[in-house]
Motif scaffolding. Structure first.
Motif, short mmCIF file in Angstrom:
data_model
loop_
_atom_site.label_atom_id
_atom_site.label_comp_id
_atom_site.label_asym_id
_atom_site.label_seq_id
_atom_site.Cartn_x
_atom_site.Cartn_y
_atom_site.Cartn_z
N GLN A 31 19.33 106.75 65.80
CA GLN A 31 20.29 106.56 64.72
C GLN A 31 20.79 107.89 64.16
O GLN A 31 22.00 108.06 63.91
N VAL A 32 19.87 108.85 63.99
CA VAL A 32 20.25 110.12 63.38
C VAL A 32 20.95 111.04 64.38
O VAL A 32 21.99 111.63 64.09
N ILE A 33 20.38 111.17 65.57
CA ILE A 33 20.92 112.11 66.56
C ILE A 33 22.14 111.54 67.29
O ILE A 33 23.16 112.22 67.46
N GLY A 34 22.03 110.28 67.72
CA GLY A 34 23.12 109.68 68.48
C GLY A 34 24.28 109.18 67.65
O GLY A 34 25.39 109.04 68.16
N VAL A 134 15.43 115.99 57.58
CA VAL A 134 16.30 116.93 56.89
C VAL A 134 17.71 116.89 57.48
O VAL A 134 18.71 117.07 56.76
N LEU A 135 17.83 116.63 58.78
CA LEU A 135 19.17 116.49 59.38
C LEU A 135 19.86 115.26 58.82
O LEU A 135 21.07 115.29 58.53
N ASP A 136 19.10 114.18 58.63
CA ASP A 136 19.67 112.94 58.11
C ASP A 136 20.25 113.12 56.71
O ASP A 136 21.32 112.61 56.39
N VAL A 137 19.53 113.88 55.86
CA VAL A 137 19.97 114.01 54.47
C VAL A 137 20.89 115.21 54.25
O VAL A 137 21.63 115.26 53.25
N SER A 148 23.02 120.15 62.92
CA SER A 148 22.71 119.67 64.26
C SER A 148 21.20 119.59 64.43
O SER A 148 20.45 120.21 63.66
N MET A 149 20.76 118.88 65.45
CA MET A 149 19.32 118.74 65.67
C MET A 149 18.71 120.07 66.07
O MET A 149 17.57 120.38 65.70
N GLY A 150 19.46 120.88 66.79
CA GLY A 150 18.97 122.21 67.15
C GLY A 150 18.70 123.06 65.91
O GLY A 150 17.66 123.73 65.80
N ASP A 151 19.67 123.04 64.98
CA ASP A 151 19.48 123.77 63.72
C ASP A 151 18.27 123.25 62.96
O ASP A 151 17.48 124.02 62.40
N ALA A 152 18.12 121.92 62.95
CA ALA A 152 17.02 121.31 62.19
C ALA A 152 15.67 121.68 62.79
O ALA A 152 14.72 121.99 62.06
N LEU A 153 15.57 121.67 64.13
CA LEU A 153 14.31 122.03 64.76
C LEU A 153 13.97 123.51 64.53
O LEU A 153 12.81 123.85 64.28
N TRP A 154 14.98 124.38 64.62
CA TRP A 154 14.74 125.80 64.36
C TRP A 154 14.27 126.02 62.92
O TRP A 154 13.33 126.77 62.66
N TRP A 155 14.94 125.32 62.00
CA TRP A 155 14.55 125.43 60.58
C TRP A 155 13.12 124.93 60.37
O TRP A 155 12.33 125.54 59.65
#
Length: 253
Positions: A31-34, A134-137, A148-155
């Protein structure tokens, strides 16, 4: 038929709830990524609500079965907030930490194996759940840096290790609360690792010292035994010589 109590319920519901958390993780991630639309979005939303209902039933059952319900309720306010507030629903994914018991068996009985297993599993679960939430909100918030999910994972990795480069950061209240929880989780994981390593080093040094002392004691005991044997032989030899001299000096009749 045995009477159902809270401990029995939790033991029986442990793995079903972990399975529900995995399904929730897959649905929420999709739901969040796709960002699906139409029928797919409706199906995912329905799955998420069904699993959320399962968690609500679990909370109600544990509250009902608690021996001291008021005390249990006050001590588990966070459980109620996680069930009641939509913004906190991803925290239910922390039930996946239950799977660490299985990973514990895979890691074996060696301390280092268990340590590596726990650290990797804990960091992975905490980081991914925090990044997804955090990406969702944050993604659609004004002035958001995490889009983006990449930014969220790095963070998430920079935050859980308490590095905090500052290139990505949450701008919403919920995002900052997630960051605080992730930092506390990171400190806790590092603290457990440090304490475990320190304990292992102390035990290793103590074991080596004990082995050296025991080895030294055995060598000393062996030397003492040899000295005693030499003294015994010397005394026996001296006694025999003295006896022969006395017989030689006795006057003949």
């Amino acid at each position: 038929m045995p009477v159902m109590n809270q401990a029995t319920w939790e033991a029986r519901a442990e793995w079903p709830l972990a399975g529900a958390a995995i399904v929730f993780l897959i649905a929420y991630s999709t739901q969040v990524i796709g960002k699906p639309t139409g029928t797919s979005a409706t199906i995912l939303t329905s799955v998420i609500w069904i699993i959320w209902t399962v968690f609500l039933i679990d909370y109600a059952a544990r509250l009902y079965l608690a021996e001291r319900r008021r005390r249990w309720f006050l001590r588990n306010i966070h459980e109620l907030l996680i069930v009641a507030l939509p913004m906190l629903r991803p925290l239910r994914l922390l039930r996946l930490i239950t799977l660490l018991r299985t990973l514990h068996k895979i890691g074996g009985h060696a301390l280092r194996g268990r340590l590596i297993t726990y650290v990797i599993a804990s960091v992975t679960i905490l980081s991914y759940v925090a990044a997804l939430t955090v990406l969702d909100v944050e993604r659609n918030a004004p002035g958001a840096t995490i889009t983006s999910m990449g930014d969220a994972l790095w963070w998430a990795m920079a935050t859980i290790t308490t590095v905090g480069y500052g290139d990505f950061y949450p701008v919403t209240v919920i995002g900052r609360l997630i960051a605080v929880a992730l930092m506390i989780g990171g400190i806790a994981v590092l603290g457990v690792v440090t304490a475990t390593l320190a304990s292992w080093l102390v035990e290793s040094v103590a074991a080596e010292t004990t082995a050296e002392v025991e080895s030294g004691d055995q060598a000393l005991q062996k030397e003492l035994a040899e000295v005693k044997e030499q003294l015994r032989l010397l005394l026996e030899s001296n006694g025999t010589t003295a006896s022969d001299d006395a017989l030689a000096q006795r006057p003949s009749r």
